[in-house]
Design an enzyme around this catalytic site. Sequence first.
Site, PDB file in Angstrom:
ATOM      1  N   THR A  24       0.845  -1.192   0.000  1.00  0.00           N
ATOM      2  CA  THR A  24       0.000   0.000   0.000  1.00  0.00           C
ATOM      3  C   THR A  24       0.879   1.240   0.000  1.00  0.00           C
ATOM      4  O   THR A  24       1.774   1.372   0.835  1.00  0.00           O
ATOM      5  CB  THR A  24      -0.874   0.039   1.260  1.00  0.00           C
ATOM      6  OG1 THR A  24      -1.660  -1.141   1.310  1.00  0.00           O
ATOM      7  CG2 THR A  24      -1.767   1.253   1.247  1.00  0.00           C
ATOM      8  N   LEU A  25       0.640   2.126  -0.938  1.00  0.00           N
ATOM      9  CA  LEU A  25       1.443   3.352  -1.008  1.00  0.00           C
ATOM     10  C   LEU A  25       0.612   4.568  -0.656  1.00  0.00           C
ATOM     11  O   LEU A  25       1.050   5.455   0.048  1.00  0.00           O
ATOM     12  CB  LEU A  25       2.052   3.509  -2.403  1.00  0.00           C
ATOM     13  CG  LEU A  25       3.015   2.391  -2.774  1.00  0.00           C
ATOM     14  CD1 LEU A  25       3.395   2.474  -4.250  1.00  0.00           C
ATOM     15  CD2 LEU A  25       4.279   2.443  -1.918  1.00  0.00           C
TER      16      LEU A  25
END
Lengths: 246, 277
Positions: A24-25
């Site tokens: 997840t960014l």
Amino acid sequence: MTTLTVPIDNGDSVKIAEEESQRTLYPYVTGTSIVAIKYKDGVLMASDMGGSYGSTLRYKNIERVKAIGKHSLLGASGEISDFQEILRYLDELTLNDNMWDDGNSLGPKEIHNYLTRVMYNRRNKFNPLWNTLVLGGVKNGKSYLGMVSMIGVSFEDDHVATGFGNHLARPILRDEWHADLSFEDGVKLLEKCMRVLLYRDRSAINKLQIAKITEEGVTVSQPYSLKTFWEFSSFHNPTAGAEGSW
Amino acid sequence: MFRNQYDTDVTTWSPTGRLFQVEYAMEAVKQGSAAIGLRSRSHVVLACVNKAQSELSSHQRKIFKVDDHIGVAIAGLTADGRVLSRYMRSESINHSFTYESPLPVGRLVVHLADKAQVCTQRSWKRPYGVGLLVGGLDESGAHLYYNCPSGNYFEYQAFAIGSRSQAAKTYLERRFESFQESSREDLIKDAIMAIRETLQGETLKSSLCTVSVLGVDEPFHFLDQESIQKVIDTFEKVPEEEEDAGEGEAEPEAATGAAGTGEQGGSGDQDVAPMEI
């Protein structure tokens, strides 16, 4: 994270991370604040029904508060898909709990701690679930209200708020919350907080739900909207005295 | 039930539908020294006889604390018992860590039973040779369970396992109906009296037994020797005095200073393997 399993000399094997494209960014579809308080018979939780796609108010029918098992309520702000993933985890957890069929059941404290472990472990792997969760519930007459953030910070309190609610709702709650609020007073207090959020939080929409949990169980209200008043004098010329700023 | 052609492997059925290796494992439990458990609505008492290999050695520990709200007494191969106690502690602490809540004892015994069952269905394993009396709390109050090497488990109001446990069971059968509403003190007294039954004539001293208690508002702990001796003193009369004790069945077996029936029973069990206590 995709990993490659490579055998080594002594018969064991090691895992090598291949690519990290699945971490997840940043969040995509997000929900805004949740505000929740303990009251006389249990816990009240309020949220709006919006899902923003960046600065676009894309979805207007998202339920961000859900019942968990017999004794708990979970509200989430942040990434909606991660919230749905968490609901799946909790579904499995409560299913297994029910299958024991032995008179014991997971209460809000147990679920809060389980979620804390999940969130903190994901954070340690640099792959967080991008949510701030609010867990409320009642079991054996005792009310419980707690929060977990995406980095695993977790605590209990008499009233909690996430996102913009931290800045706008908390001060109101600190001044006006007291123990043993009636249901009507509790709803009035939450509506006051939600109205301020509606005026000032650009990702808030005027369609909210208030959920209540007591020893008897969970009720989630039908969506409704708050009356707003836009003729305040400070709304008329908001940049007076501060031309050029927002 | 010795030496037959179907008892080599745990995975071999006999023509009459028995698994002899599992039954032999249950025999091992009967060779261990006695352990007793009783429960009321809110408390569980576990007690055992302290048997030492010889006069030179100390006695083996047969009661273990698993958590503040769960304790276990074992009979049979103590090494197996120790390993299973460690498993139980591990399960309990993992649950506490994840859920910040005590593991309900009913769920722990199911995990334990499933673990034992695995050993009855793998050709490269053997059944655990230990019986466990698990006492603990869950949302509905206090519970006592017995876990067998076979993978079965049963809930009891009171139970005794190990050698000469039948004498204790007879005593418990007479009195178990009153246990549910018993006070903590009466429960402890009944446990010690049940232990006395297994000693068959030998004078009951606090050094011969270990007693542990847990309850709804009382974490698991052992009773110290003084407290045990005090309870013994309320019903065990000094040999010179000959009168009925409060309970009626406590008739002093003559002046048994030096017991005429031999010592603790070690000499009688010639085929008890040294590793079994």
